[in-house]
Write an enzyme that holds these catalytic residues in place. Sequence first.
Site, mmCIF file in Angstrom:
data_model
loop_
_atom_site.group_PDB
_atom_site.id
_atom_site.type_symbol
_atom_site.label_atom_id
_atom_site.label_comp_id
_atom_site.label_asym_id
_atom_site.label_seq_id
_atom_site.Cartn_x
_atom_site.Cartn_y
_atom_site.Cartn_z
ATOM 1 N N GLU A 33 0.828 -1.218 0.000
ATOM 2 C CA GLU A 33 0.000 0.000 0.000
ATOM 3 C C GLU A 33 0.856 1.260 0.000
ATOM 4 O OE1 GLU A 33 -3.131 0.112 -1.148
ATOM 5 O OE2 GLU A 33 -3.726 -1.216 0.492
ATOM 6 N N HIS A 34 0.410 2.206 -0.823
ATOM 7 C CA HIS A 34 1.093 3.494 -0.962
ATOM 8 C C HIS A 34 2.530 3.317 -1.436
ATOM 9 C CE1 HIS A 34 -1.739 6.637 0.129
ATOM 10 N NE2 HIS A 34 -2.290 5.751 0.950
ATOM 11 N N ASP A 36 2.845 2.251 -4.973
ATOM 12 C CA ASP A 36 2.789 2.145 -6.445
ATOM 13 C C ASP A 36 3.281 3.424 -7.122
ATOM 14 O OD1 ASP A 36 0.485 3.620 -5.751
ATOM 15 O OD2 ASP A 36 -0.714 2.747 -7.366
ATOM 16 N N SER A 67 -26.247 7.941 -14.861
ATOM 17 C CA SER A 67 -25.832 6.923 -13.902
ATOM 18 C C SER A 67 -27.012 6.527 -13.020
ATOM 19 C CB SER A 67 -24.695 7.453 -13.023
ATOM 20 O OG SER A 67 -24.507 6.568 -11.935
ATOM 21 N N LEU A 127 -12.208 0.867 -3.102
ATOM 22 C CA LEU A 127 -12.254 -0.325 -3.960
ATOM 23 C C LEU A 127 -12.165 0.070 -5.435
ATOM 24 C CD1 LEU A 127 -15.036 -2.354 -2.072
ATOM 25 C CD2 LEU A 127 -12.559 -2.532 -1.815
ATOM 26 N N ASP A 174 -4.460 0.748 -9.375
ATOM 27 C CA ASP A 174 -5.904 0.515 -9.489
ATOM 28 C C ASP A 174 -6.314 0.265 -10.936
ATOM 29 O OD1 ASP A 174 -5.665 1.219 -6.892
ATOM 30 O OD2 ASP A 174 -6.744 3.116 -7.043
HETATM 31 C C1 GLA Z 1 -5.192 4.768 -4.232
HETATM 32 C C2 GLA Z 1 -4.412 5.092 -5.491
HETATM 33 C C3 GLA Z 1 -3.406 3.983 -5.828
HETATM 34 C C4 GLA Z 1 -2.554 3.618 -4.607
HETATM 35 C C5 GLA Z 1 -3.428 3.413 -3.377
HETATM 36 C C6 GLA Z 1 -2.616 3.223 -2.130
HETATM 37 O O1 GLA Z 1 -6.010 3.648 -4.442
HETATM 38 O O2 GLA Z 1 -5.279 5.280 -6.587
HETATM 39 O O3 GLA Z 1 -2.604 4.391 -6.908
HETATM 40 O O4 GLA Z 1 -1.572 4.586 -4.391
HETATM 41 O O5 GLA Z 1 -4.313 4.499 -3.158
HETATM 42 O O6 GLA Z 1 -1.860 2.063 -2.212
#
Ligand code: GLA
Length: 393
Positions: A33-34, A36, A67, A127, A174
């Site tokens: 996490e955090h 990428d 939507s 998500l 993501d």
């Molecule tokens: C969000 C961002 C991703 C990533 C996450 C944390 O989802 O869109 O690029 O940095 O936070 O891991």
Amino acid sequence: MKILDIIKPNEDFLGSIETNNYFCPGRVNLIGEHIDYHGGGVFPTAINLGTYAFVTKRVDNEFHFLSENFRAYGPKIANLNDLSFKKEDNWSNYVKGMIKKFIELGHQIDHGLNILIYGNLPNGAGLSSSASLEVLIGTVLKEEFSLDIEMIDIVKIAKDVENKYIGVNCGIMDQFAVGMSKENKAIYLNTNTLDYKLVPLELGEYSLVITNTNKKRSLSESKYNERREECDLGIDMLKKNKIEFDLVCDLNIDDFKSFEHLFENNTIKNRIKHAIFENDRTIKAVDCLIARDFIEFGNLMNQSHDSLRDLYEVSCNELDVLVDSYRSHGATGSRMTGAGFGGCTINLVKTNIVEEVIEKVKKDYLKVVGHDASFYLVNTSDGARVLKGDEIL
Ligand code: GLA
């Protein structure tokens, strides 16, 4: 629910019930996490909740968007000649951003479309509802205009739109996960090289439970960008001290130990420390999953959360309450997933105690936080695609 249940009441908007149908999943990140945007390794999987598009052609140059989830905003209309960002256009900015970028890249988009969106991902819950919408629209454009474009390029465009058009300085995890995933697999992605490995997500006697804090995320985008700026300060400091690297995750734990005394600011040191150690944990977690060592996999998830809470400071009370409750009731691993500041946790729990654990966490959370959490037992999913037949949503 059948596709027709969504299309039929919107026949006026669509002009027909003969639609082309598309789906793009959401994603949950198992660990990594955090990092990428530090060139680290991440380990997400796509889930079978996501975003659907039902599309008909128009003969003019207008794109009409509606939507089901944001009916109150009514249909939005954008002309091919004006696809600029407008705050009041809300969710449809993601759609306009994708169309605009495709055109700038020279793809021939020469008429409009009616696009009805329906999503069953909770919005803003970590998500990837926005990446899901972006990559969905990339897939719609590719198919509707017979464009010669690969999924990996749609993924890169979607990230670019998020960074430059929407203004969130996110990494590529993501968009990659929702575009490139395969059912029953998690993706170990090197975010520097974009090399990736599909790892079977076989959990034996364990299940993954996603739990939503249902906390309205506020300031999360600015906090996200703030973390990136703090890391930049750390990177500048290290480079001034002649530490050689391109991206933070090129550095390993031994490197960190050799230069940690250089940091004058503890906060900045913690940010960099999280990134380097989280990358190490993710590499180990992939090996654990392959070796079916779920206990150690759970430990790594726990360490990841603790680091996000204490060093990177992107957790919040609601996430911590969930994590503590899951752990105290026997979860093997529990951590926040996604950007943080609200959103969801991902929890590794023995299947035979899942129901009982959920009941207990539900009670704890309501008692401490004062509103309900939501629980999702999801399946994995393939990435963005054309829907065939009258699939059940
Ligand atoms: C969000 C961002 C991703 C990533 C996450 C944390 O989802 O869109 O690029 O940095 O936070 O891991």
